[in-house]
Design a protein around this motif. Sequence first.
Motif, mmCIF file in Angstrom:
data_model
loop_
_atom_site.group_PDB
_atom_site.id
_atom_site.type_symbol
_atom_site.label_atom_id
_atom_site.label_comp_id
_atom_site.label_asym_id
_atom_site.label_seq_id
_atom_site.Cartn_x
_atom_site.Cartn_y
_atom_site.Cartn_z
ATOM 1 N N TRP A 67 29.209 -20.582 -0.998
ATOM 2 C CA TRP A 67 29.438 -21.902 -1.567
ATOM 3 C C TRP A 67 29.634 -22.964 -0.502
ATOM 4 O O TRP A 67 29.826 -24.129 -0.834
ATOM 5 C CB TRP A 67 30.685 -21.884 -2.460
ATOM 6 C CG TRP A 67 30.425 -21.484 -3.866
ATOM 7 C CD1 TRP A 67 29.282 -20.986 -4.389
ATOM 8 C CD2 TRP A 67 31.341 -21.560 -4.944
ATOM 9 N NE1 TRP A 67 29.433 -20.737 -5.712
ATOM 10 C CE2 TRP A 67 30.686 -21.085 -6.087
ATOM 11 C CE3 TRP A 67 32.673 -21.996 -5.062
ATOM 12 C CZ2 TRP A 67 31.310 -21.014 -7.331
ATOM 13 C CZ3 TRP A 67 33.275 -21.923 -6.311
ATOM 14 C CH2 TRP A 67 32.592 -21.439 -7.414
ATOM 15 N N ASP A 68 29.637 -22.580 0.774
ATOM 16 C CA ASP A 68 29.737 -23.615 1.807
ATOM 17 C C ASP A 68 28.360 -24.148 2.165
ATOM 18 O O ASP A 68 28.154 -24.658 3.252
ATOM 19 C CB ASP A 68 30.467 -23.078 3.053
ATOM 20 C CG ASP A 68 29.695 -21.976 3.738
ATOM 21 O OD1 ASP A 68 28.632 -21.551 3.235
ATOM 22 O OD2 ASP A 68 30.148 -21.535 4.794
ATOM 23 N N GLN A 112 33.557 -20.681 2.710
ATOM 24 C CA GLN A 112 33.844 -20.614 1.272
ATOM 25 C C GLN A 112 33.446 -19.231 0.787
ATOM 26 O O GLN A 112 32.937 -18.417 1.557
ATOM 27 C CB GLN A 112 33.035 -21.669 0.504
ATOM 28 C CG GLN A 112 33.335 -23.092 0.870
ATOM 29 C CD GLN A 112 34.731 -23.479 0.519
ATOM 30 O OE1 GLN A 112 35.375 -22.816 -0.285
ATOM 31 N NE2 GLN A 112 35.206 -24.528 1.138
ATOM 32 N N TRP A 157 35.853 -13.519 -1.952
ATOM 33 C CA TRP A 157 36.755 -14.657 -1.832
ATOM 34 C C TRP A 157 37.533 -14.684 -0.536
ATOM 35 O O TRP A 157 38.181 -15.691 -0.242
ATOM 36 C CB TRP A 157 37.716 -14.696 -3.016
ATOM 37 C CG TRP A 157 36.998 -15.011 -4.267
ATOM 38 C CD1 TRP A 157 36.441 -14.131 -5.133
ATOM 39 C CD2 TRP A 157 36.697 -16.319 -4.755
ATOM 40 N NE1 TRP A 157 35.818 -14.811 -6.150
ATOM 41 C CE2 TRP A 157 35.965 -16.139 -5.954
ATOM 42 C CE3 TRP A 157 36.971 -17.605 -4.318
ATOM 43 C CZ2 TRP A 157 35.505 -17.216 -6.701
ATOM 44 C CZ3 TRP A 157 36.522 -18.676 -5.077
ATOM 45 C CH2 TRP A 157 35.796 -18.468 -6.253
ATOM 46 N N GLU A 189 24.513 -23.784 -8.262
ATOM 47 C CA GLU A 189 25.353 -23.827 -9.456
ATOM 48 C C GLU A 189 24.933 -24.939 -10.408
ATOM 49 O O GLU A 189 25.140 -24.852 -11.600
ATOM 50 C CB GLU A 189 26.802 -24.041 -9.020
ATOM 51 C CG GLU A 189 27.808 -24.020 -10.124
ATOM 52 C CD GLU A 189 28.274 -22.620 -10.503
ATOM 53 O OE1 GLU A 189 28.345 -21.772 -9.612
ATOM 54 O OE2 GLU A 189 28.520 -22.394 -11.679
ATOM 55 N N ALA A 248 25.829 -25.702 -2.919
ATOM 56 C CA ALA A 248 26.471 -24.386 -2.974
ATOM 57 C C ALA A 248 25.478 -23.354 -3.504
ATOM 58 O O ALA A 248 24.867 -23.559 -4.543
ATOM 59 C CB ALA A 248 27.692 -24.453 -3.892
#
Lengths: 511, 410
Positions: B278-279, B256, B217, B319, B301
């Motif tokens: 996720w970017d 991300q 993260w 996802e 993503a």
Amino acid sequence: MKVKRLVSLLRQGKIRPPPPPAPEVWDLWADEAQLRRKAPTALPAPKMALPGHAESYNPPSEYLFTEEEKKEWEETFEEDRTLNHLPQKFESLRHVPGYKDFTLERFKRCLDLYLVPRALKQRMNVDPESLLPKLPNPKDLRPFPTHIAVSYEGHEGMIRSVAVEATGRYLATASSDETLRIWEVATGRPVRSIKFSSAVTAVAWNPQHLMLSVSAEENVFFLDPQLEIQAAPDGEAPVAVSSLLEFKEANVAKPEGEEVEEPTAAKAKAVHWRAVQPDSPQHAAGCRLSIATDGDVQLLVWHHKGNYCAAVSPKARATSNQCIIHALNQQKSMRPFARLRGGQQVQSCAFHPSKPHFLVATMRSVRIYDLQKQAQVKQLISGAKWISSVTVHPTGDHVVVGSYDRRVVWWDLDFASKPYKTLQYHDKAVRCATFHPGKFPLLAACSDDATVSILHAKVFSDLMQSPMIVPVKRLRDHMVNQGFGVLSCAWHPHQPWLFTAGADGRAYLWA
Amino acid sequence: MAAHSGKPGGGEALVAFFTKLPSLQVPEEELVIPSDLERYGLSEVVNRLLGRDQPIPFDFLVEGEFLRSSIGRYLEAHKLSSEKVLRLEFVLALREPEQSAVDEAPEWISSVAALEAFPSTWFAATLYDGTVRLYEGAQMKLTTRLSDHGLTGAAALPTSRGSHLVAACQDGTLKACGFQCGSGPSSGAVSSQAGAKKALQACAIHEDGTLLAAGGWSMEVCVWNVEPETFADETAGKRKAPHQAEAKFTLAGHSQVVTALSFGKKEQFPFSLLSGSWDCSIRVWDLVAGSGVCNWPVARAVTSFTLNPSMPQLATSHEDGHVSLWDIRAPAHSSIAGAMCGCLTVRLATDVAGCQAAVLLFAADDTGRYGMTLPRSRLGSTKAFGTVGYPWDIYGDHGASGGDFFHEEC
């Protein structure tokens, strides 16, 4: 000899011949041909039908009317009759009486011939399909959410409100089964479940810090769910959140007669900030500050800088308590709307993303106030009778409102206060309408018919083009429970994913 | 259905069965059978030839490839005449695996790693309460606590003495532990690598065993060297828990969370590390220089990705349940617009009841097949599927191989 001279001069052109004499008669109609327009083509009258067997004085018996046919003939209108006389049978020609309608018929025929205007009917050849606007194919407008990716299972009652954290990692859901649950977005795993003493009605994450504001009917709590884990104890622990939530004693030391001193809120119940008792279960879960307000809080909205939180309680008895702005740093509450003109209930509110404006939605209109100048900037009126939610586009120029009379109304703030478009895509009340807060041009409207409509709402930065709104998807997996459908929806901050929460106790991530 | 010797008529074909299984030999004579028979019908014929009262399901191979349609269609597709003898090799059919045991773990399982070279009977599952459970086959053999906080991702490397396991932890450290699989499974000392500022989501271990990488993260990828005490044994004295405070280098570039990491294999991408985030991009990093090489934009993503070892093909899972296959042949640029073309996207059907289509893990084996894990609360279900025919013709030998779909509950 003179003649010869005259002829030679004439030939040279030095003498002109005498002009012709003036006419004795005048042509009246010489110019009229240009002035008169072409008359419409004369349509001749239709030919009269020749007499047939029914007109004979001794027709075959099948041409005579029976009693029923006679009755039927008498009941129909004159214009609708196929025969304009009753067929009759006589034994011989001398028994035939005079035809009493003879003059009438001739008269009608003369009218037809010279008095009835006839013209060809101009028909428009317009294909009704060509009148519809040409919208782009939804396949070209991807990405938008289409199906359920993750479902968050665990709530037993209706989920009233859903909020996603600013980094997009956690989701908070508030439910009428008196719990607030925090989930990991990607996996659906429940991280926290916090029990309150009454139904939890609204929840909102602070945009800057990892903390929440939660309302459980009349109380608003500020909660630190302790989601940040630091490995080394000697590392820099995030003191920001816990220090923000320390109760400041200075505010308490005010005399009890404070309520009487407030001039505008004589009937209003004062708003008190309190520290949560260390032995209560809420404290163990992370609640540190609580505010007791008047009336159930239905909505909590944070300002993007993370200091101000606005709470809306439509059922508060005093008008000034219907929309209260709480300041976290100073631990004070402000009631800027002591008297709302029009006297209607506040239903929803929103902060403007860039300017210091605050939007208050009453039942019929949306008013935009400038908080710095403390004046109303604009009032937006539509035909909607009962507004449920208001949302502002990230650019700050467009406002969309969802209402209980099934409409979604879009205003362009550059225009006057009339709506730009009114959209009606639902059969029942629209509970919540939200814009995507990031770079995707998406608008979601969730309604009591348990569906969510996703609209592609492209806003152009040049002032010449108006926004293009195209409905692209209808999400249908929720179920109606006690007349309520999908109660709340929220977009993921940077992905084209939608979180929806329904009265059936389910929360979904749509991707 | 009549199987007889003689000349094939209309709608019939000539086949000869053979097998490499020593116990199920049939006489290799040419038979005429109806050409609309598929695997089940052919299996019945073979069972009759074997004279078995308990029929065994067989699978059939033609020219080394599984016969997935009827014989008549195969002949048509390959433009063979029905007079030509088709040599069918039969093998035991792979049954749908039955659930033999379910181990109810006390917390959610975040990831599963195989501890030995594929196919492996030893698995490790990391849980959200910080423990690792070792399984041999279906039985749980060992539980070790690696951390007090949840573990999110895991990667394992089989070594001569057992295997090395690294797990990404939610407190921002990477936990490493050595395991010995065998009759008495044991775990070594747990060491932790710090240096990431926020919770970690994915980790990887180099196939040489020299480097560890983790990302999460904080949107950065941290790489550590493997020291001798990283995977030390428990018995090597009660010293202070081994701890590395700083990463060898930190690679920043994603905007991300980093959700998938993999070291490039020596043949394909030497000295490089690939990370997915996720970017909506997959970045390639150079390990020698410690900087980024290029960036492959994928449209959604990324939750996990894998590279095909034999072809320049990348498979990503997203996802929203899509699996995309990308062609990475064109020269990579260091700018954002990388060269990705020829994408085939397959949307996974949710035919597993109640399964959410969020795919989180991916692994490719040498034959170009991919396996995926779809996590579903406490149990995981695995699906494997072969590469479906894709648009470009250069690698025409793969053509349209059928998908072998089978389920495993683990």
